[in-house]
Design an enzyme around this catalytic site. Structure first.
Site, PDB file in Angstrom:
ATOM      1  N   LYS A 193      12.531   1.832-118.500  1.00 13.07           N
ATOM      2  CA  LYS A 193      11.481   1.450-117.547  1.00 13.07           C
ATOM      3  C   LYS A 193      12.048   1.327-116.122  1.00 13.07           C
ATOM      4  O   LYS A 193      13.217   1.570-115.904  1.00 13.07           O
ATOM      5  CB  LYS A 193      10.813   0.152-118.013  1.00 13.07           C
TER       6      LYS A 193
HETATM    7  C1  LIG Z   1       7.762   0.087-123.330  1.00 12.03           C
HETATM    8  C2  LIG Z   1       6.338  -0.163-123.594  1.00 12.03           C
HETATM    9  C3  LIG Z   1       5.877  -1.312-124.258  1.00 12.03           C
HETATM   10  C4  LIG Z   1       6.758  -2.293-124.962  1.00 12.03           C
HETATM   11  O1  LIG Z   1       7.770  -2.821-124.233  1.00 12.03           O
HETATM   12  P1  LIG Z   1       9.129  -3.300-124.941  1.00 12.03           P
HETATM   13  O2  LIG Z   1       9.811  -4.061-123.860  1.00 12.03           O
HETATM   14  O3  LIG Z   1       9.871  -2.069-125.348  1.00 12.03           O
HETATM   15  O4  LIG Z   1       8.770  -4.152-126.097  1.00 12.03           O
HETATM   16  C5  LIG Z   1       4.507  -1.499-124.365  1.00 12.03           C
HETATM   17  N1  LIG Z   1       3.638  -0.623-123.859  1.00 12.03           N
HETATM   18  C6  LIG Z   1       4.034   0.503-123.253  1.00 12.03           C
HETATM   19  C7  LIG Z   1       3.010   1.438-122.698  1.00 12.03           C
HETATM   20  C8  LIG Z   1       5.402   0.782-123.113  1.00 12.03           C
HETATM   21  O5  LIG Z   1       5.776   1.914-122.511  1.00 12.03           O
END
Ligand SMILES: *Cc1c(COP(=O)(O)O)cnc(C)c1O
Length: 394
Positions: A193
């Site tokens: 991210k």
């Molecule tokens: C990465 C992601 C999540 C979950 O986040 P984590 O920190 O990996 O638990 C939820 N929704 C979307 C759209 C994502 O890309």
């Protein structure tokens, strides 16, 4: 271009679709925590929460061990319980819907707008029942969903809005930062991210009541707040008032997150720059559809997704994908529509309920996009994509 003449592939080294960007300052901030009094939820978590809240313009922020835990907390705080319906998009990671199931609620999938790939507000409206409690829009790839229409629907039917902004830290909607608009907004700090804390998540909110529920939920449902307790046995006393979880973030993670946040605007600028390079390279292409952007928002570009006109190709997306991997381009597919995942099929969700998302899934490829890429890397991707597409042109 690093053309390798011997075996004639575009890159010698594999280029991943995403990866973190960690510098000496990040490393130093983590080391400082390791030699401090607190390893888990201490001053560094509070500092990270304040920094994110200030950045997005929310009153409160609550850190969680990961984004999925944060979404679970948001569904709890929203009061989602047995049989409550929550409308979300299938064009997302499973966590956007799993969080509803954790609370014994029922995810309801609204189809996407085929232009923007975001949830279509009119489809949301058509799926509302007496059991609907909330909407979870996802800002797919970082492009904000149609929040003004979604907010209006929420108002009309008295629903809560929980934005899944895992892709959208740094994005804006009508000049407002994502994270300051809805009842609650979730961010993820997974390494792919915009910024990372290793694992980590956050909910931003302006509501004191939601904030207090979130804080208690992430720590077993326990409170030590004298004003909230029913009894008082003495200075050691605490109360567990509902079934929460241990979803706390560590100070180690938070220190990394705060250090990374300082670089967020720079990271987003890089992502936007490389996106422009891709857009220019593929503009007007007869087979490649570049991502369509709404006037209402400014994407923070978590992902760059191209869509292929398969009728003009001799092969399917799979062959194009595999050919790009052979060129050492780390492509990916975002996403397999959630309702098609075997667990969801087992719950009774059927193919055909979201035709636009299902069609999109057959035709998309995610190209590498991350701030640590070089211009040469971007050009390698363009060269490889053009070569593979020309090779399979009908
Ligand atoms: C990465 C992601 C999540 C979950 O986040 P984590 O920190 O990996 O638990 C939820 N929704 C979307 C759209 C994502 O890309």
């Amino acid at each position: 271009m690093t053309l390798n003449k011997n075996n004639n592939i575009v890159r010698k080294e594999y280029l991943p679709y995403a990866r973190q960007n960690i510098d000496d300052e990040d490393i130093e901030s983590v080391i400082q925590v390791l030699t401090s009094d607190y390893l888990t939820t201490g001053p560094a978590v509070a500092e990270f929460e304040r920094a994110v809240a200030d950045y997005v313009g929310s009153t409160y922020a609550v850190a969680f061990s990961n984004g999925t835990a944060a979404l679970h907390g948001a569904c709890f705080a929203a009061g989602i319980a047995d049989g409550d319906e929550v409308i979300t998009t299938p064009m997302t990671f499973a966590a956007s819907a799993n969080c509803v199931l954790y609370q014994r609620g029922k995810p309801v999938f609204a189809d996407i707008n085929p232009e923007t790939y975001n949830i279509d507000p009119e489809n949301i409206r058509s799926l509302i029942t007496e059991k609907t409690k909330a909407i979870i829009p996802v800002h797919f790839t970082g492009q904000p969903a149609e929040m003004d229409v979604i907010q209006q629907i929420a108002k009309d039917y008295d629903l809560l809005v929980i934005e899944d902004a895992a892709h959208a830290l740094g994005a804006t909607y009508r000049d407002q930062k994502i994270g300051s608009i809805s009842d609650m907004t979730m961010f993820s700090f997974h390494p792919v991210k915009h910024i990372t804390s290793g694992e980590g998540g956050m909910i931003t909110t302006d509501s004191k009541a939601l904030y207090e529920k979130l804080i208690q939920f992430r720590s077993h449902g326990i409170t030590r707040d004298a004003d909230k307790m029913i009894e008082d046995h003495g200075p050691w006393y605490y109360e567990m008032q509902f079934l929460g979880f241990n979803y706390r973030m560590t100070d180690i993670q938070a220190a990394l997150g705060t250090s990374q946040l300082k670089k967020l605007d720079h990271f987003v600028a890089r992502r936007r720059k490389y996106t422009s390079t891709y857009n220019e390279a593929f503009q007007g292409h007869d087979i490649i559809q570049t991502p369509v952007q709404n006037e209402s928002g400014e994407s923070s570009w978590h992902l760059y997704v191209i869509r292929l006109d398969l009728e003009k190709l001799t092969v399917d997306r799979k062959e194009v994908f595999e050919a790009l991997i052979k060129e050492n381009i780390g492509v990916n597919v975002h996403y397999i529509p959630v309702h098609l995942l075997p667990y969801y099929s087992g719950l009774g969700y059927q193919k055909g309920i979201c035709p636009q998302a299902e069609k999109l899934y057959e035709e998309i490829i995610t190209l590498p996009l991350f701030p640590a890429m070089t211009e040469d890397d971007v050009n390698d991707v363009i060269t490889a994509v053009n070569r593979v597409i020309d090779q399979y042109r009908r």
